[in-house]
Scaffold this motif. Structure first.
Motif, PDB file in Angstrom:
ATOM      1  N   PHE A  71       0.834  -1.196   0.000  1.00 26.32           N
ATOM      2  CA  PHE A  71       0.000   0.000   0.000  1.00 26.32           C
ATOM      3  C   PHE A  71       0.873   1.252   0.000  1.00 26.32           C
ATOM      4  N   GLU A  72       0.520   2.187  -0.845  1.00 27.94           N
ATOM      5  CA  GLU A  72       1.329   3.386  -1.011  1.00 27.94           C
ATOM      6  C   GLU A  72       1.464   4.169   0.289  1.00 27.94           C
ATOM      7  N   ASP A  73       0.411   4.154   1.133  1.00 30.09           N
ATOM      8  CA  ASP A  73       0.473   4.920   2.379  1.00 30.09           C
ATOM      9  C   ASP A  73       1.357   4.270   3.438  1.00 30.09           C
ATOM     10  N   GLU A  74       1.912   3.099   3.131  1.00 27.36           N
ATOM     11  CA  GLU A  74       2.815   2.419   4.063  1.00 27.36           C
ATOM     12  C   GLU A  74       4.262   2.399   3.558  1.00 27.36           C
ATOM     13  N   ILE A  75       4.500   3.027   2.413  1.00 27.10           N
ATOM     14  CA  ILE A  75       5.823   2.999   1.792  1.00 27.10           C
ATOM     15  C   ILE A  75       6.317   4.430   1.615  1.00 27.10           C
ATOM     16  N   SER A  76       7.500   4.719   2.114  1.00 23.67           N
ATOM     17  CA  SER A  76       8.022   6.083   2.048  1.00 23.67           C
ATOM     18  C   SER A  76       8.566   6.385   0.657  1.00 23.67           C
ATOM     19  N   SER A  77       8.692   7.670   0.373  1.00 29.00           N
ATOM     20  CA  SER A  77       9.265   8.080  -0.914  1.00 29.00           C
ATOM     21  C   SER A  77      10.711   7.613  -1.029  1.00 29.00           C
ATOM     22  N   GLY A  78      11.432   7.599   0.094  1.00 29.68           N
ATOM     23  CA  GLY A  78      12.809   7.116   0.065  1.00 29.68           C
ATOM     24  C   GLY A  78      12.882   5.640  -0.281  1.00 29.68           C
ATOM     25  N   GLU A  79      11.984   4.851   0.297  1.00 31.46           N
ATOM     26  CA  GLU A  79      11.946   3.432  -0.036  1.00 31.46           C
ATOM     27  C   GLU A  79      11.618   3.229  -1.517  1.00 31.46           C
ATOM     28  N   MET A  80      10.704   4.049  -2.017  1.00 32.29           N
ATOM     29  CA  MET A  80      10.324   3.917  -3.419  1.00 32.29           C
ATOM     30  C   MET A  80      11.510   4.230  -4.333  1.00 32.29           C
ATOM     31  N   GLN A  81      12.255   5.265  -4.008  1.00 32.16           N
ATOM     32  CA  GLN A  81      13.418   5.627  -4.808  1.00 32.16           C
ATOM     33  C   GLN A  81      14.499   4.546  -4.736  1.00 32.16           C
ATOM     34  N   ASP A  82      14.728   4.040  -3.537  1.00 34.29           N
ATOM     35  CA  ASP A  82      15.739   2.990  -3.382  1.00 34.29           C
ATOM     36  C   ASP A  82      15.329   1.726  -4.131  1.00 34.29           C
ATOM     37  N   MET A  83      14.041   1.379  -4.055  1.00 32.10           N
ATOM     38  CA  MET A  83      13.545   0.194  -4.759  1.00 32.10           C
ATOM     39  C   MET A  83      13.721   0.341  -6.265  1.00 32.10           C
ATOM     40  N   THR A  84      13.370   1.506  -6.791  1.00 36.09           N
ATOM     41  CA  THR A  84      13.484   1.739  -8.223  1.00 36.09           C
ATOM     42  C   THR A  84      14.940   1.632  -8.679  1.00 36.09           C
ATOM     43  N   ALA A  85      15.844   2.209  -7.903  1.00 33.22           N
ATOM     44  CA  ALA A  85      17.265   2.128  -8.245  1.00 33.22           C
ATOM     45  C   ALA A  85      17.763   0.694  -8.184  1.00 33.22           C
ATOM     46  N   ALA A  86      17.316  -0.059  -7.176  1.00 34.46           N
ATOM     47  CA  ALA A  86      17.747  -1.452  -7.049  1.00 34.46           C
ATOM     48  C   ALA A  86      17.194  -2.303  -8.185  1.00 34.46           C
ATOM     49  N   ALA A  87      15.952  -2.026  -8.577  1.00 38.33           N
ATOM     50  CA  ALA A  87      15.361  -2.764  -9.700  1.00 38.33           C
ATOM     51  C   ALA A  87      16.093  -2.435 -10.997  1.00 38.33           C
ATOM     52  N   ALA A  88      16.387  -1.159 -11.219  1.00 34.34           N
ATOM     53  CA  ALA A  88      17.083  -0.756 -12.442  1.00 34.34           C
ATOM     54  C   ALA A  88      18.457  -1.422 -12.528  1.00 34.34           C
ATOM     55  N   LYS A  89      19.142  -1.507 -11.393  1.00 34.16           N
ATOM     56  CA  LYS A  89      20.467  -2.139 -11.368  1.00 34.16           C
ATOM     57  C   LYS A  89      20.397  -3.593 -11.813  1.00 34.16           C
ATOM     58  N   ARG A  90      19.363  -4.283 -11.378  1.00 34.79           N
ATOM     59  CA  ARG A  90      19.220  -5.697 -11.734  1.00 34.79           C
ATOM     60  C   ARG A  90      18.716  -5.880 -13.166  1.00 34.79           C
ATOM     61  N   LEU A  91      17.751  -5.071 -13.558  1.00 36.17           N
ATOM     62  CA  LEU A  91      17.132  -5.263 -14.867  1.00 36.17           C
ATOM     63  C   LEU A  91      18.044  -4.820 -16.009  1.00 36.17           C
ATOM     64  N   GLN A  92      19.017  -3.963 -15.719  1.00 33.35           N
ATOM     65  CA  GLN A  92      19.935  -3.574 -16.784  1.00 33.35           C
ATOM     66  C   GLN A  92      20.832  -4.736 -17.206  1.00 33.35           C
ATOM     67  N   LEU A  93      20.900  -5.778 -16.383  1.00 34.00           N
ATOM     68  CA  LEU A  93      21.684  -6.957 -16.724  1.00 34.00           C
ATOM     69  C   LEU A  93      20.919  -7.896 -17.659  1.00 34.00           C
ATOM     70  N   LEU A  94      19.632  -7.646 -17.826  1.00 27.79           N
ATOM     71  CA  LEU A  94      18.808  -8.448 -18.722  1.00 27.79           C
ATOM     72  C   LEU A  94      18.658  -7.728 -20.050  1.00 27.79           C
ATOM     73  N   GLY A  95      17.971  -8.332 -20.970  1.00 26.04           N
ATOM     74  CA  GLY A  95      17.663  -7.698 -22.245  1.00 26.04           C
ATOM     75  C   GLY A  95      16.186  -7.806 -22.530  1.00 26.04           C
ATOM     76  N   PRO A  96      15.702  -7.177 -23.609  1.00 27.63           N
ATOM     77  CA  PRO A  96      14.298  -7.325 -23.996  1.00 27.63           C
ATOM     78  C   PRO A  96      13.926  -8.806 -24.156  1.00 27.63           C
ATOM     79  N   VAL A  97      12.686  -9.124 -23.824  1.00 26.75           N
ATOM     80  CA  VAL A  97      12.208 -10.508 -23.853  1.00 26.75           C
ATOM     81  C   VAL A  97      11.021 -10.601 -24.808  1.00 26.75           C
ATOM     82  N   THR A  98      11.118 -11.494 -25.782  1.00 28.93           N
ATOM     83  CA  THR A  98      10.011 -11.697 -26.719  1.00 28.93           C
ATOM     84  C   THR A  98       9.219 -12.935 -26.299  1.00 28.93           C
ATOM     85  N   VAL A  99       7.906 -12.761 -26.188  1.00 32.62           N
ATOM     86  CA  VAL A  99       7.027 -13.859 -25.787  1.00 32.62           C
ATOM     87  C   VAL A  99       5.875 -13.963 -26.777  1.00 32.62           C
TER      88      VAL A  99
END
Length: 207
Positions: A71-99
């Motif tokens: 729930f958005e009201d239980e997650i701080s803006s700092g957590e959201m920024q950190d999560m996005t950065a952590a996700a970007a770090k991991r996903l940049q190691l992948l490539g586009p996926v065709t399904v």
């Protein structure tokens, strides 16, 4: 989503913690720029047009839920920024996926389209889940540990036999391909018989 349901049930019951106006943060794969997928969904929805108790998902709200965060009201803006950065770090190691999208899957609450290969997007979800676990305290990772990637075509809004729903999609529609190039963090709210959201950010696969 197996075995096939005998009865449809109402999707729109209020799940724990959810209430009108309360927003969820969710990672989705969106399909606003996938004309072939929109056409495929429209074909399925046209076939379902004569079946009672079905709410079709409008093209602008087509999505593949990849991971509910919390729930958005239980997650701080700092957590959201950190999560996005952590996700970007991991996903940049992948490539586009065709399904391939097109296999109808049936749930008592919904009609959805599955993908092939069914595990093709698992590394994407795994990276997102690792990022959430690393950065967000009040997360919902334990609620849905397993994942069947799918695009929702329509939701059931009442109880009734499932046979007419399944019959409407026989023979199954011709599949379409989609190349997934990014995932989207959204702030989502339930509005009547519809999920709406505001996009927070998009993270590319492969940087």
């Amino acid at each position: 989503m197996s075995p096939f349901p005998e009865q449809m049930s109402d999707h729109w019951w209020w799940r724990p913690g959810v209430r009108p106006g309360r927003r969820l943060l969710v990672w989705h794969i969106l399909f606003h720029d996938h004309a072939d997928i929109q056409a495929l969904v429209a074909e399925c929805q046209n076939r379902l047009g004569g079946v009672a108790g079905i709410d079709a998902v409008p093209a602008e709200w087509l999505h593949m839920t990849t991971q509910i965060i919390g729930f958005e009201d239980e997650i701080s803006s700092g957590e959201m920024q950190d999560m996005t950065a952590a996700a970007a770090k991991r996903l940049q190691l992948l490539g586009p996926v065709t399904v391939e999208v097109g296999k109808p899957l049936f749930h008592s609450e919904a009609v959805v389209l599955g993908i092939r290969p069914p595990q093709a997007l698992d590394p994407v979800r795994a990276g997102i889940r690792e990022a959430i676990a690393e950065t967000v305290a009040a997360h919902q990772l334990d609620d849905e540990p397993e994942w069947t990637p799918h695009i929702s075509v329509a939701y059931s809004n009442s109880e009734g036999p499932a046979a007419p729903v399944m019959a409407a999609l026989r023979p199954r529609p011709a599949p379409r391909s989609a190349t997934i190039r990014e995932v989207h963090l959204v702030s989502q709210v339930r509005d009547g018989h519809l999920y709406r959201w505001e996009q927070v950010t998009a993270v590319p696969l492969g940087g």
